[in-house]
Write an enzyme that holds these catalytic residues in place. Structure first.
Site, short mmCIF file in Angstrom:
data_model
loop_
_atom_site.label_atom_id
_atom_site.label_comp_id
_atom_site.label_asym_id
_atom_site.label_seq_id
_atom_site.Cartn_x
_atom_site.Cartn_y
_atom_site.Cartn_z
N GLY A 56 0.84 -1.19 0.00
CA GLY A 56 0.00 0.00 0.00
C GLY A 56 0.87 1.24 0.00
O GLY A 56 2.02 1.19 0.46
N GLN A 61 2.95 9.97 1.27
CA GLN A 61 4.24 9.25 1.22
C GLN A 61 5.05 9.57 -0.02
O GLN A 61 6.23 9.22 -0.11
CB GLN A 61 4.01 7.74 1.30
CG GLN A 61 3.41 7.29 2.62
CD GLN A 61 3.27 5.78 2.66
OE1 GLN A 61 2.29 5.24 2.18
NE2 GLN A 61 4.25 5.10 3.21
N CYS A 100 6.01 -0.05 7.18
CA CYS A 100 5.61 1.12 6.40
C CYS A 100 6.76 1.52 5.49
O CYS A 100 7.90 1.58 5.94
CB CYS A 100 5.26 2.26 7.35
SG CYS A 100 4.72 3.76 6.51
N LEU A 101 6.45 1.80 4.22
CA LEU A 101 7.49 2.20 3.27
C LEU A 101 8.20 3.47 3.73
O LEU A 101 9.33 3.73 3.33
CB LEU A 101 6.90 2.39 1.87
CG LEU A 101 6.45 1.12 1.15
CD1 LEU A 101 5.81 1.48 -0.19
CD2 LEU A 101 7.62 0.17 0.94
N HIS A 142 -4.35 0.96 7.46
CA HIS A 142 -3.02 1.58 7.58
C HIS A 142 -2.91 2.81 6.66
O HIS A 142 -2.45 3.88 7.08
CB HIS A 142 -1.96 0.53 7.23
CG HIS A 142 -0.55 1.03 7.22
ND1 HIS A 142 0.41 0.60 8.11
CD2 HIS A 142 0.07 1.93 6.41
CE1 HIS A 142 1.55 1.23 7.86
NE2 HIS A 142 1.38 2.04 6.82
N GLU A 143 -3.38 2.66 5.41
CA GLU A 143 -3.27 3.77 4.45
C GLU A 143 -4.23 4.91 4.79
O GLU A 143 -3.90 6.09 4.63
CB GLU A 143 -3.53 3.27 3.02
CG GLU A 143 -2.59 2.17 2.53
CD GLU A 143 -1.12 2.47 2.76
OE1 GLU A 143 -0.70 3.63 2.66
OE2 GLU A 143 -0.37 1.52 3.06
N HIS A 146 -2.71 7.25 7.11
CA HIS A 146 -1.75 8.18 6.49
C HIS A 146 -2.45 9.47 6.07
O HIS A 146 -1.85 10.55 6.11
CB HIS A 146 -1.10 7.56 5.25
CG HIS A 146 0.13 6.74 5.55
ND1 HIS A 146 1.26 7.26 6.14
CD2 HIS A 146 0.40 5.43 5.34
CE1 HIS A 146 2.17 6.29 6.27
NE2 HIS A 146 1.68 5.17 5.79
ZN ZN Z 1 2.65 3.41 5.79
#
Ligand code: ZN
Length: 170
Positions: A56, A61, A100-101, A142-143, A146
């Site tokens: 995701g 991000q 998380c990226l 999760h997204e 963000h």
């Molecule tokens: Zn993340």
């Protein structure tokens, strides 16, 4: 063999923003028009997510303060969520490992609702409603966080979060 880069398209790879970049802490704004520009961004985000082996990726991000994210849960196709609204989340919760990226190398088990219903628009501007469970539900939650400037470790007890933050900064 390589192809010459097409300079006419906006194909510059999107740069991944890493913690503690302040863009990760903004409350994102509704997307007002789903047109070509958003389509290009979405394609770039899917490419970025796939290249980083992510499941995701949310607009902040890649430095965009927009209510938009993409997912590709294991075994699922790429999905696009524009102006998403969480309609319901189950009382039943489940623990799953998250990463998380934007916080590379850090993982923690987190408890969240196991089943959700989310409404959103796709990159064509078509509204849809999705019932999700398992990994896809987890990625959407999760997204969605963000878009509110919330990172997964914010949900952890202070002591554990502080330990992970120290580990990340090393
Ligand atoms: Zn993340």
């Amino acid at each position: 063999m390589t192809l010459l880069p097409d300079t006419k398209t906006d194909s510059a790879p999107l740069r991944l923003r890493l913690e503690p970049d302040p863009v990760l802490r903004v409350v994102c704004e509704e997307v007002s028009e789903i047109g070509r520009e958003v389509g290009v961004l979405v394609q770039g985000m899917i490419a970025r997510m796939d290249a980083s082996n992510g499941v995701g990726l949310a607009a902040p991000q890649v430095g965009r303060k927009m209510r938009l994210f993409v997912t590709r849960a294991p075994g699922d196709r790429a999905r696009v969520f524009i102006n998403p609204t969480l309609i319901s989340a189950s009382q039943k919760e489940v623990e799953m490992e998250e990463g998380c990226l934007s916080i590379p190398g850090i993982y923690a088990a987190l408890t969240r609702p196991s089943d959700i219903i989310v409404q959103a628009y796709d990159e064509q501007g078509r509204g849809f409603s999705l019932e999700a469970t398992g990994m896809l539900a987890r990625v959407v939650l999760h997204e969605q966080d963000h878009l509110e400037g919330v990172l997964f470790w914010d949900h952890l007890p202070l002591k554990q979060r502080t330990r992970l933050q120290k580990q990340y900064r090393r």
